[in-house]
Write a protein that holds these residues in place. Structure first.
Motif, PDB file in Angstrom:
ATOM      1  N   PHE A 120      34.932   2.217  -1.777  1.00 29.64           N
ATOM      2  CA  PHE A 120      34.736   0.821  -2.172  1.00 29.64           C
ATOM      3  C   PHE A 120      34.253   0.623  -3.613  1.00 29.64           C
ATOM      4  O   PHE A 120      34.442  -0.446  -4.176  1.00 29.64           O
ATOM      5  N   ARG A 134      40.681   0.868   4.376  1.00 31.56           N
ATOM      6  CA  ARG A 134      39.316   1.229   3.985  1.00 31.56           C
ATOM      7  C   ARG A 134      38.259   0.727   4.972  1.00 31.56           C
ATOM      8  O   ARG A 134      37.234   1.352   5.146  1.00 31.56           O
ATOM      9  N   ARG A 135      38.521  -0.423   5.578  1.00 28.67           N
ATOM     10  CA  ARG A 135      37.479  -1.006   6.435  1.00 28.67           C
ATOM     11  C   ARG A 135      37.533  -0.447   7.857  1.00 28.67           C
ATOM     12  O   ARG A 135      36.981  -1.039   8.775  1.00 28.67           O
ATOM     13  N   TRP A 155      28.150  -3.210   5.256  1.00 23.84           N
ATOM     14  CA  TRP A 155      28.966  -3.432   4.046  1.00 23.84           C
ATOM     15  C   TRP A 155      28.466  -4.588   3.172  1.00 23.84           C
ATOM     16  O   TRP A 155      28.390  -4.439   1.939  1.00 23.84           O
ATOM     17  N   LEU A 201      38.728  -3.628  -4.406  1.00 25.09           N
ATOM     18  CA  LEU A 201      39.459  -3.532  -3.139  1.00 25.09           C
ATOM     19  C   LEU A 201      40.907  -3.994  -3.282  1.00 25.09           C
ATOM     20  O   LEU A 201      41.780  -3.556  -2.545  1.00 25.09           O
TER      21      LEU A 201
END
Lengths: 284, 185
Positions: B44, B101-102, B173, B183
């Motif tokens: 991130f 990514r999440r 996060w 992102l």
């Protein structure tokens, strides 16, 4: 940065050990409280539910019995010694000067004479203001005589001369037989120790009972009473004297040279008035 | 990225790895949460921030525990993990555009290649150090190859545990205040 780290990481161990451990200690300081907490949790997790080994418990019980017996014997011994002390107190043999309490000062070594052939005189961080007096003796571990206060001490510092300095006059000492009860041992003939800067030498008759490693303790009436019986060093060698085969030459190594110590205890004559010796029942 | 949060999380993870994680160790290796943290940051944070974070984490690991000990000697070597973590972060930076990514599984799965890269760099440095006859090696008495294989197991194990750690990190996060523009790249 990465290049620097790469170079550092391939340095030989002998170049890293003097400093990397210190940095490691500093870096890991903030981790200590967290680490303690996590370790406690880990111990709890690993030990939780686990039961004590019955065999271990048995051993502990036996040990507890042994220690209980020893404690009982020690209590009896204390009682016996207390009775002896009470008897001895009836004899006021000490003079007023002898009963005055000594001044005990714990001091740090702050400087050492660096000259290679010198006496290695030591400077400490306490002086007259805190009760250090000329003629005081420096002890380590309460039993090892390492030096004595030299000249008139300053107000805030004092100079200590090592016992084995060449400038120290010959000292009378005894060598107790190891393993024997000191009270039951017949006092041995005092030796005359000749200091040579690194230790002492002494000449004794061939039949004199002495072996390598035996302790040498001060027994010299010219020294303060609180230095009597203190450890000076250990016998390093016992060799036949070249001049006379009926005599042996001893070499004595100092137990703890003062220049290797960081703290010492200086015992000097106190300025306080002497207390009268106690009499039976505490009555004057 | 919120630097304070990273520092706290880093100290927490390094302490966790050295104090609590041995509870679930396999073959002497316990999973690394520090590695998952660095992977999370690398997913991130901007490139330079991620590399610095990797370097800091590796350096703290190098310094916090002596890498090798023999007899009464122990050796702290600043560098092997630090360089390994930079190398590993570089790998994650290359791969991050290919994953969701999440997703905690992505965080966990990337921990394995990250730690393989770390192990390769770490082994390379220690093998170079081994050329000096006076050096103490972490695998003293063992073999370098068996050490490498053990570290591969460690990487896989950390990846598995990293899914859970990644889930917790993704949960936090918003606190990290990552730059949203990274992102979208």
């Amino acid at each position: 940065m990465v290049l620097c780290l790469l170079i550092v990481s391939i340095l030989p161990a002998r170049w890293l050990t003097p400093w990397s451990g210190r940095i490691g200690e500093l870096a890991s300081l903030p981790l200590v409280p967290l680490g303690d907490g996590f370790t406690a949790i880990r111990v709890w997790l690993e030990g939780g539910g686990g039961r004590e080994d019955p065999r271990t418990a048995e051993v502990w019980k036996k040990e507890a019995g042994i220690y209980r017996q020893k404690a009982h014997a020690a209590q009896n011994e204390v009682r016996r010694l207390q009775q002896e002390l009470n008897i001895l107190r009836r004899f006021p043999v000490e003079t007023e000067t002898e009963t005055s309490p000594p001044s005990l000062v714990s001091a740090s070594v702050v400087a050492i004479d660096p000259s290679p052939g010198g006496e290695h005189l030591v400077r400490i961080n306490k002086g007259l203001n805190l009760g250090i007096r000329q003629g005081g003796v420096a002890l380590h571990d309460q039993d090892i005589l390492v030096g004595y206060v030299l000249d008139e001490p300053g107000r805030t510092t004092a100079t200590i001369r090592p016992m084995h300095s060449r400038e120290t006059r010959p000292i009378k000492a005894v060598i107790p037989v190891p393993g024997e009860d000191p009270a039951a041992t017949t006092p041995t003939e005092p030796l005359l120790l000749q200091p040579d800067g690194n230790g002492w030498t002494a000449t004794v008759p061939k039949e004199y009972a002495v072996q390598k490693g035996w302790e040498v303790r001060l027994s010299d009436e010219d020294w303060p009473r609180w230095a009597q019986g203190c450890l000076l060093g250990r016998v390093e060698t016992v060799e036949r004297a070249e001049s006379n085969p009926n005599w042996n030459e001893l070499r004595i190594q100092p137990s703890n040279p003062i220049h290797r110590l960081r703290r010492i205890l200086v015992v000097s004559e106190s300025d306080e008035p002497a207390t009268p010796p106690p009499t039976e029942g505490g009555a004057p | 990225m919120n630097l304070g949060v990273f520092v706290i999380a880093l100290f927490f993870c390094v302490s966790l790895d050295s104090s609590l994680m041995p509870v679930i160790s396999i073959g002497g290796f316990s999973p690394s949460t520090t590695a998952t943290l660095v992977v999370f940051v690398a997913l991130f944070a901007p490139r330079s921030v991620a590399l610095w974070a990797g370097l800091a984490a590796g350096l703290l690991m190098d310094l916090s525990i002596p890498a090798a000990a023999a007899g009464d000697r122990s050796l702290v070597v600043p560098g092997p993990y630090a360089i390994g973590f930079v190398f590993g972060t570089q790998l994650v930076l290359l791969l991050r555009s290919m994953v969701f990514r999440r997703n905690p599984i992505a965080v966990g799965l990337l921990t394995t290649p990250f730690l393989i890269a770390v192990s390769l760099a770490w082994m390379a440095i220690w093998l170079i150090r081994g050329l000096d006859a006076d050096s103490i090696l972490p695998w003293a008495g063992g073999h370098a190859l068996s050490e490498l294989l053990s570290r591969l197991v460690w990487a896989v194990m950390s990846g598995a545990v990293g899914i859970g750690t990644g889930w917790l990190l993704l949960f936090s996060w918003p606190v990290w205040r990552f730059d949203q523009s990274v992102l979208r790249r």
